[in-house]
Scaffold this motif. Structure first.
Motif, PDB file in Angstrom:
ATOM      1  N   LEU A  52      40.081  28.596  36.911  1.00  0.00           N
ATOM      2  CA  LEU A  52      40.769  29.363  37.924  1.00  0.00           C
ATOM      3  C   LEU A  52      42.259  28.972  37.747  1.00  0.00           C
ATOM      4  CD1 LEU A  52      40.587  31.298  40.603  1.00  0.00           C
ATOM      5  CD2 LEU A  52      41.015  29.300  41.883  1.00  0.00           C
ATOM      6  N   GLN A  83      40.229  34.384  37.503  1.00  0.00           N
ATOM      7  CA  GLN A  83      39.379  33.318  36.938  1.00  0.00           C
ATOM      8  C   GLN A  83      39.153  33.728  35.332  1.00  0.00           C
ATOM      9  OE1 GLN A  83      37.397  30.923  36.366  1.00  0.00           O
ATOM     10  NE2 GLN A  83      36.635  31.226  38.510  1.00  0.00           N
ATOM     11  N   THR A  90      34.183  30.664  41.220  1.00  0.00           N
ATOM     12  CA  THR A  90      35.139  29.775  42.190  1.00  0.00           C
ATOM     13  C   THR A  90      36.062  30.742  42.886  1.00  0.00           C
ATOM     14  OG1 THR A  90      36.523  29.248  40.480  1.00  0.00           O
ATOM     15  CG2 THR A  90      35.041  27.451  40.992  1.00  0.00           C
ATOM     16  N   LEU A  91      36.351  31.902  42.389  1.00  0.00           N
ATOM     17  CA  LEU A  91      37.247  32.746  42.858  1.00  0.00           C
ATOM     18  C   LEU A  91      36.905  33.343  44.454  1.00  0.00           C
ATOM     19  CD1 LEU A  91      39.988  34.518  42.701  1.00  0.00           C
ATOM     20  CD2 LEU A  91      38.664  36.225  41.531  1.00  0.00           C
ATOM     21  N   ARG A 119      40.509  38.915  39.008  1.00  0.00           N
ATOM     22  CA  ARG A 119      41.471  38.298  39.801  1.00  0.00           C
ATOM     23  C   ARG A 119      41.768  38.879  41.130  1.00  0.00           C
ATOM     24  NH1 ARG A 119      42.750  42.261  36.763  1.00  0.00           N
ATOM     25  NH2 ARG A 119      44.755  43.592  36.853  1.00  0.00           N
TER      26      ARG A 119
END
Length: 135
Positions: A52, A83, A90-91, A119
Motif C-alpha cells: 500500500l 494498492q 490492506t486497502l 486505489r
C-alpha cells in the motif's frame, strides 16, 4: 494544518498495529515506508513499490471566503491510497481507519483493473479562520 502534521497523522494512523503501509525499494536495495509527499514531481520511477502506497499532495486546494473582518480559508488536502500488491487486502482496512480519523473527508474508491491499481482518493477539508483587527 500543515503538510508535516497531515503526513505524521496519516503515517501514524496507517502504521499502527497492524502496519498497513507498504514499502519503496530504492535502487541501492534499501527499503523505506511507502509514504510520499507529491510536489512538482511524483515518486521517482526507479523506486519499486510493494504493498500500500500513501501519496499526499504537498499543497491543499484553497477556496477563500470573506466576511466582515474575517477571512475563512477552506483548504482541502488530497491523500491517495494505492494498492500495488493485489493479493493483499490492506486497502479496505486503511480506508476504514481514514474514514474514522477524518469523518468529514470525501473518499472515492477506484477498483483495480488491467490498466490501473486499486486505489482510494480522500479529500480532507481543513478550515482556517483569519481575523482582521481594526486599526
Amino acid at each position: 494544518m500543515k503538510i508535516s502534521q497531515l503526513r505524521t497523522t496519516v503515517e501514524t494512523l496507517l502504521s499502527s498495529s497492524p502496519n498497513l503501509i507498504g514499502s519503496y525499494t530504492l535502487p541501492n536495495n534499501v527499503q523505506i515506508p511507502a509514504v510520499y509527499v507529491v510536489g512538482q514531481q511524483g515518486v521517482p520511477p526507479e523506486w519499486k513499490v510493494n504493498g500500500l502506497e500513501v501519496s499526499i499532495r504537498q499543497f491543499p486546494q484553497i477556496a477563500p471566503r470573506s466576511s466582515v473582518r474575517t477571512l475563512k480559508l477552506s483548504q482541502v488536502w488530497e491523500v491517495i491510497l494505492a494498492q500495488y500488491t493485489p493479493t493483499l487486502d490492506t486497502l479496505p482496512v486503511a480506508m476504514e481507519r481514514m474514514v474514522r480519523r477524518f469523518p468529514d473527508s470525501t473518499p472515492r474508491y477506484f477498483p483495480g483493473d488491467d490498466v490501473a491499481y486499486e486505489r482510494c482518493r480522500f479529500l480532507i477539508p481543513d478550515m482556517v479562520v483569519l481575523n482582521f483587527l481594526q486599526s
